[in-house]
Scaffold this active site. Sequence first.
Site, mmCIF file in Angstrom:
data_model
loop_
_atom_site.group_PDB
_atom_site.id
_atom_site.type_symbol
_atom_site.label_atom_id
_atom_site.label_comp_id
_atom_site.label_asym_id
_atom_site.label_seq_id
_atom_site.Cartn_x
_atom_site.Cartn_y
_atom_site.Cartn_z
ATOM 1 N N GLU A 1 0.836 -1.205 0.000
ATOM 2 C CA GLU A 1 0.000 0.000 0.000
ATOM 3 C C GLU A 1 0.867 1.249 0.000
ATOM 4 O OE1 GLU A 1 -3.107 2.340 -0.266
ATOM 5 O OE2 GLU A 1 -3.650 0.260 0.235
ATOM 6 N N ARG B 1 -5.552 -15.449 1.795
ATOM 7 C CA ARG B 1 -6.601 -14.558 2.283
ATOM 8 C C ARG B 1 -7.413 -14.092 1.091
ATOM 9 N NH1 ARG B 1 -5.699 -8.443 2.239
ATOM 10 N NH2 ARG B 1 -6.251 -9.018 0.115
ATOM 11 N N HIS C 1 -8.904 2.804 4.917
ATOM 12 C CA HIS C 1 -8.341 4.046 4.388
ATOM 13 C C HIS C 1 -8.783 5.214 5.266
ATOM 14 C CE1 HIS C 1 -6.150 3.183 0.620
ATOM 15 N NE2 HIS C 1 -6.743 2.010 0.799
ATOM 16 N N HIS D 1 -1.381 23.045 33.263
ATOM 17 C CA HIS D 1 -0.909 21.728 32.839
ATOM 18 C C HIS D 1 0.470 21.444 33.416
ATOM 19 C CE1 HIS D 1 -3.784 20.743 29.360
ATOM 20 N NE2 HIS D 1 -4.281 21.798 29.976
#
Length: 440
Positions: free
Chosen positions: A46, A165, A228, A323
């Site tokens: 990909e 697969r 995706h 913070h």
Amino acid sequence: MSENNEFQSVTESTTAPTTSNPYGPNPADYLSNVKNFQLIDSTLREGEQFANAFFDTEKKIEIARALDDFGVDYIELTSPVASEQSRKDCEAICKLGLKAKILTHIRCHMDDARVAVETGVDGVDVVIGTSKFLRQYSHGKDMNYIAKSAVEVIEFVKSKGIEIRFSSEDSFRSDLVDLLNIYKTVDKIGVNRVGIADTVGCANPRQVYELIRTLKSVVSCDIECHFHNDTGCAIANAYTALEGGARLIDVSVLGIGERNGITPLGGLMARMIVAAPDYVRSKYKLHKIRDIENLVADAVEVNIPFNNPITGFCAFTHKAGIHAKAILANPSTYEILDPHDFGMKRYIHFANRLTGWNAIKSRVDQLNLNLTDDQIKEVTAKIKKLGDVRPLNIDDVDSIIKDFHAELSTPLLKPVNKGTDDDNIDISNGHVSKKAKVTK
């Protein structure tokens, strides 16, 4: 005490209460694989479809070795019929002797299957479009043809002793009855797993969960998912798929892939270590994520995004005064991830007008200066005043602190703080820059 002087029985439990991870899988999800998932890294398949990508053989081998060292279960490679060099690269990686199983991704066609099984791969990933869009505008075949082709290819690959697969393409825009029928067909002839692909990134977590649970009721094999990220749901969809009973998730480094890519390896690890910390820490070398991302980022000539989970240059940086005070007391107050799990550090960004006196106090300690709390609050006000005028850097703050200290009659130095092994917060602020690449 009673009149007969007997001891009364203790009714409450004396054992520590069992606490469950509030960020883990829902106990009602009895099919969940959140604590038993596997990764199929598709950076070399990909990822090759990413617009900037060009991996020569040497780079593919380097990436494959890095992924194997990290601990991915499978590495998926480009189809050997895509090009002559793709076939050679596939064969070369198969000969490396990696721990990860090597897969290649092919069309549901016998011509592709014959080439794939000769490369030495451990498994073949077969895919064909099942949505009306792809059946009409891509391959032009009906579901009967798809089923017949799938059976032929699967039986051939199985005869070679190789994992197989079968995946539909564009699963979430396919007819549900068509999907379930084709999956039941291939499950009966013994595929190792079936795949669900959100090819255009249209699915949301609820749709994913419902489809996976439905599919689990009709197949006995494992389920693999490929998401995706067109609509920003890839990580959430992957996690939800595991909750529903899927076992394998396709990922790529930095999420690179067609268009804006798929589920990113690092981002999914951030989600999974929160849900299944023991499993993730024991299986994957999380401190390798930064190096792998830098390797791939260099190869495709992109920067690590500033807001990237784990390795974004501000991922563990705290700025606001409220913070900073809490982080200095207990990092868990504003962190769900521990940077040390990933070989990273946390930082207090104190050179700004939002800073608080607790952060400045910590900096004063680092400079080995002696100021009272009231004096620190006074110097903090000076820092904030300049921060209202222009951006500050560490030298600005240090100069203000040192000048303020020099004007006082207090001792110049206090005893040096030798520190301890627990000193794990860097408030130097030196790493904060506009450079998005993470470095050691």
